[in-house]
Design a protein around this motif. Structure first.
Motif, mmCIF file in Angstrom:
data_model
loop_
_atom_site.group_PDB
_atom_site.id
_atom_site.type_symbol
_atom_site.label_atom_id
_atom_site.label_comp_id
_atom_site.label_asym_id
_atom_site.label_seq_id
_atom_site.Cartn_x
_atom_site.Cartn_y
_atom_site.Cartn_z
ATOM 1 N N ALA A 137 4.944 11.853 -13.825
ATOM 2 C CA ALA A 137 5.336 12.611 -12.643
ATOM 3 C C ALA A 137 4.228 13.542 -12.180
ATOM 4 O O ALA A 137 4.038 13.756 -10.982
ATOM 5 N N LYS A 138 3.485 14.091 -13.132
ATOM 6 C CA LYS A 138 2.397 15.010 -12.807
ATOM 7 C C LYS A 138 1.442 15.075 -13.979
ATOM 8 O O LYS A 138 1.856 15.179 -15.132
ATOM 9 N N GLY A 139 0.143 15.005 -13.701
ATOM 10 C CA GLY A 139 -0.831 15.017 -14.777
ATOM 11 C C GLY A 139 -0.754 13.753 -15.600
ATOM 12 O O GLY A 139 -0.323 12.710 -15.130
ATOM 13 N N THR A 140 -1.165 13.824 -16.856
ATOM 14 C CA THR A 140 -1.073 12.679 -17.766
ATOM 15 C C THR A 140 -0.394 13.075 -19.070
ATOM 16 O O THR A 140 -0.765 12.651 -20.153
ATOM 17 N N PRO A 150 11.416 14.573 -12.160
ATOM 18 C CA PRO A 150 11.506 13.164 -11.742
ATOM 19 C C PRO A 150 10.217 12.704 -11.076
ATOM 20 O O PRO A 150 9.490 13.493 -10.466
ATOM 21 N N ILE A 151 9.933 11.435 -11.207
ATOM 22 C CA ILE A 151 8.767 10.852 -10.543
ATOM 23 C C ILE A 151 9.088 10.685 -9.063
ATOM 24 O O ILE A 151 10.134 10.145 -8.699
ATOM 25 N N GLU A 152 8.205 11.169 -8.215
ATOM 26 C CA GLU A 152 8.424 11.123 -6.776
ATOM 27 C C GLU A 152 8.481 9.693 -6.247
ATOM 28 O O GLU A 152 7.965 8.752 -6.872
ATOM 29 N N LYS A 153 9.085 9.516 -5.092
ATOM 30 C CA LYS A 153 9.092 8.214 -4.437
ATOM 31 C C LYS A 153 7.723 7.964 -3.805
ATOM 32 O O LYS A 153 7.080 8.891 -3.327
ATOM 33 N N PRO A 154 7.267 6.701 -3.777
ATOM 34 C CA PRO A 154 5.964 6.404 -3.166
ATOM 35 C C PRO A 154 5.972 6.695 -1.667
ATOM 36 O O PRO A 154 7.000 6.598 -1.002
ATOM 37 N N ASN A 155 4.812 7.040 -1.159
ATOM 38 C CA ASN A 155 4.608 7.195 0.274
ATOM 39 C C ASN A 155 3.944 5.925 0.791
ATOM 40 O O ASN A 155 2.756 5.682 0.536
ATOM 41 N N TYR A 156 4.716 5.077 1.466
ATOM 42 C CA TYR A 156 4.191 3.792 1.943
ATOM 43 C C TYR A 156 3.446 3.990 3.250
ATOM 44 O O TYR A 156 3.780 4.853 4.063
ATOM 45 N N SER A 158 -4.324 8.466 -4.394
ATOM 46 C CA SER A 158 -5.088 7.221 -4.260
ATOM 47 C C SER A 158 -4.166 6.199 -3.595
ATOM 48 O O SER A 158 -3.039 5.998 -4.030
ATOM 49 N N VAL A 159 -4.655 5.565 -2.517
ATOM 50 C CA VAL A 159 -3.851 4.602 -1.768
ATOM 51 C C VAL A 159 -4.112 3.220 -2.354
ATOM 52 O O VAL A 159 -5.247 2.745 -2.372
ATOM 53 N N PHE A 160 -3.044 2.567 -2.825
ATOM 54 C CA PHE A 160 -3.192 1.378 -3.658
ATOM 55 C C PHE A 160 -1.991 0.460 -3.463
ATOM 56 O O PHE A 160 -0.885 0.901 -3.167
ATOM 57 N N GLY A 161 -2.210 -0.844 -3.645
ATOM 58 C CA GLY A 161 -1.112 -1.802 -3.613
ATOM 59 C C GLY A 161 -1.617 -3.205 -3.887
ATOM 60 O O GLY A 161 -2.821 -3.424 -4.073
ATOM 61 N N LEU A 162 -0.702 -4.161 -3.942
ATOM 62 C CA LEU A 162 -1.089 -5.566 -4.047
ATOM 63 C C LEU A 162 -1.436 -6.082 -2.655
ATOM 64 O O LEU A 162 -1.014 -5.524 -1.643
ATOM 65 N N GLY A 170 0.789 -1.225 0.000
ATOM 66 C CA GLY A 170 0.000 0.000 0.000
ATOM 67 C C GLY A 170 0.822 1.275 0.000
ATOM 68 O O GLY A 170 1.706 1.448 0.839
ATOM 69 N N HIS A 171 0.549 2.168 -0.926
ATOM 70 C CA HIS A 171 1.267 3.435 -1.027
ATOM 71 C C HIS A 171 0.452 4.423 -1.844
ATOM 72 O O HIS A 171 -0.543 4.054 -2.472
ATOM 73 N N TYR A 172 0.885 5.664 -1.830
ATOM 74 C CA TYR A 172 0.244 6.686 -2.662
ATOM 75 C C TYR A 172 1.291 7.692 -3.127
ATOM 76 O O TYR A 172 2.384 7.789 -2.579
ATOM 77 N N PHE A 173 0.937 8.400 -4.200
ATOM 78 C CA PHE A 173 1.749 9.507 -4.699
ATOM 79 C C PHE A 173 0.991 10.806 -4.458
ATOM 80 O O PHE A 173 -0.245 10.829 -4.515
ATOM 81 N N GLN A 174 1.707 11.865 -4.238
ATOM 82 C CA GLN A 174 1.054 13.159 -4.076
ATOM 83 C C GLN A 174 0.730 13.805 -5.415
ATOM 84 O O GLN A 174 -0.265 14.521 -5.547
ATOM 85 N N GLN A 175 1.567 13.563 -6.433
ATOM 86 C CA GLN A 175 1.333 14.170 -7.749
ATOM 87 C C GLN A 175 1.287 13.170 -8.899
ATOM 88 O O GLN A 175 0.646 13.437 -9.915
ATOM 89 N N ALA A 176 1.963 12.058 -8.758
ATOM 90 C CA ALA A 176 2.100 11.130 -9.894
ATOM 91 C C ALA A 176 0.783 10.436 -10.225
ATOM 92 O O ALA A 176 -0.014 10.110 -9.348
ATOM 93 N N HIS A 177 0.575 10.198 -11.518
ATOM 94 C CA HIS A 177 -0.596 9.485 -12.042
ATOM 95 C C HIS A 177 -0.105 8.198 -12.698
ATOM 96 O O HIS A 177 0.892 8.201 -13.413
ATOM 97 N N GLN A 178 -0.816 7.111 -12.472
ATOM 98 C CA GLN A 178 -0.340 5.808 -12.940
ATOM 99 C C GLN A 178 -1.459 5.015 -13.610
ATOM 100 O O GLN A 178 -2.610 5.046 -13.172
#
Length: 348
Positions: free
Chosen positions: A326-329, A337-343, A304-308, A258-266
């Motif tokens: 890294a931001k938007g689509t 750079p793409i931020e590190k995940p927040n676990y 969005s908080v997500f994980g396997l 479980g983790h989330y990004f503050q700006q990154a879209h996946q």
């Protein structure tokens, strides 16, 4: 893969593309309606956003009204930029386009069949090298990459069996696509010819990867049973594309909990197999568990908080494509750079 209104009488979704650049704000871009039997949406608390899960096999194909036989399923649409992620259905022998370029970036994954482009390096090149895209090919096309030139080609140069392509065009195709072929000037529909194309001093080239025959999976040493293919990793434009393989019985990798990004879209697209995933209303709420299979897509916006799942994330093994912005689509025009995940330490 941009389709121009006018120059080509094709759906305005195809003809491999290139990028312009716009940075989005932190709003969840809406795609298709969520009130249907092929889309699931997780729940989210204030300050967090839900994920969307699409069963693309159950989605209807939309055929363009122009009379062409190309079809598409729209998986995601960014209303602010006009960009969209689609599955495009191309019939055998599909007619093509004049040599053209886009002002935006696009990426694509060939799911099935074959599709052809002539890849030119200069507008003076009447017919660039023929590129036959086939199942397993990945494309990252930067802005100002010349392609097309299918008009008047011999039949063997056209698509032989048709194709299904997963393609992300990051901006409005109608606004950012131009032909450099003046032969269209005699046509009443030639409204996307750029008469100043000779003033462009730099033409780009795409990254095209045969992921099946020319790129093996690489084991991730810290996670037994997990392998990766690095397709694109471009911090200068805030764009990354990877392919993952998780073996059946493998321990869930720590970096996929479980983790989330503050700006990154996946975007996550399951190529084959099964995955058990989890989404959370927020870092302090219990997980919602979903099982996704072949041709399922997960759209996870920022916050969005997500994980396997913590254990047995796949019953039979899974391979999936993962694309991160890294931001938007859209990729950016500066070092992003793409931020590190927040676990999050979730014990529910």
């Amino acid at each position: 893969m941009g389709r121009l209104t006018g120059v080509w009488r094709l759906p305005r979704i195809l003809m491999f593309a290139v990028i312009g650049l716009v940075v989005m704000t932190l709003t969840i871009p809406t795609a298709i309606a969520s009130e249907n039997d092929y889309e699931r949406t997780s729940t989210a608390s204030d300050g967090y956003l839900p994920i969307r899960i699409l069963d693309t096999d159950s989605m209807p194909i939309n055929y363009d009204r122009s009379g062409s036989s190309w079809g598409a399923k729209t998986l995601f649409k960014n209303e602010a930029t006009g960009g969209h992620l689609q599955m495009v259905y191309i019939p055998p022998g599909a007619p093509g386009a004049l040599v053209h370029y886009h002002e935006f970036h696009e990426w694509a994954w060939i799911m099935y069949g074959d599709f052809t482009n002539n890849e030119s390096t200069t507008p003076e090149q009447v017919s660039g090298p023929l590129q036959r895209f086939v199942a397993g090919d990945f494309l990252s096309r930067p802005p100002y990459s010349l392609h097309g030139g299918e008009r008047g080609r011999q039949k063997f140069m056209a698509s032989q069996i048709g194709s299904v392509i997963l393609i992300m065009e990051e901006s409005d195709v109608r606004e950012g696509t131009w032909t450099v072929d003046p032969s269209c000037l005699g046509e009443t529909t030639c409204d996307h010819f750029n008469p100043d194309y000779k003033d462009i001093t730099h033409w780009a080239t795409p990254r095209i990867i045969d992921t099946l025959n020319e790129m093996p999976f690489q084991a991730v040493e810290s996670s037994p049973g997990l392998s990766i293919k690095h397709l694109v990793d471009d911090p200068s434009h805030g764009f990354r594309a990877t392919m993952w393989y998780l073996e059946a019985g493998a321990k869930t990798p720590e970096n996929m909990r479980g983790h989330y990004f503050q700006q990154a879209h996946q975007f996550i697209f399951v190529i084959n197999g099964d995955l058990k995933i989890q989404a959370y209303r927020d870092p302090n709420s219990p997980a919602e568990t979903y099982t996704v299979g072949q041709n399922s897509m997960v759209d996870r916006p920022p916050m969005s908080v997500f994980g396997l799942v913590d254990e047995n994330a796949t019953e039979g093994g899974a391979v999936w494509l993962e694309v991160t912005y890294a931001k938007g689509t859209q990729w950016t025009d500066k070092l992003t750079p793409i931020e590190k995940p927040n676990y999050v330490n979730l014990k529910h």
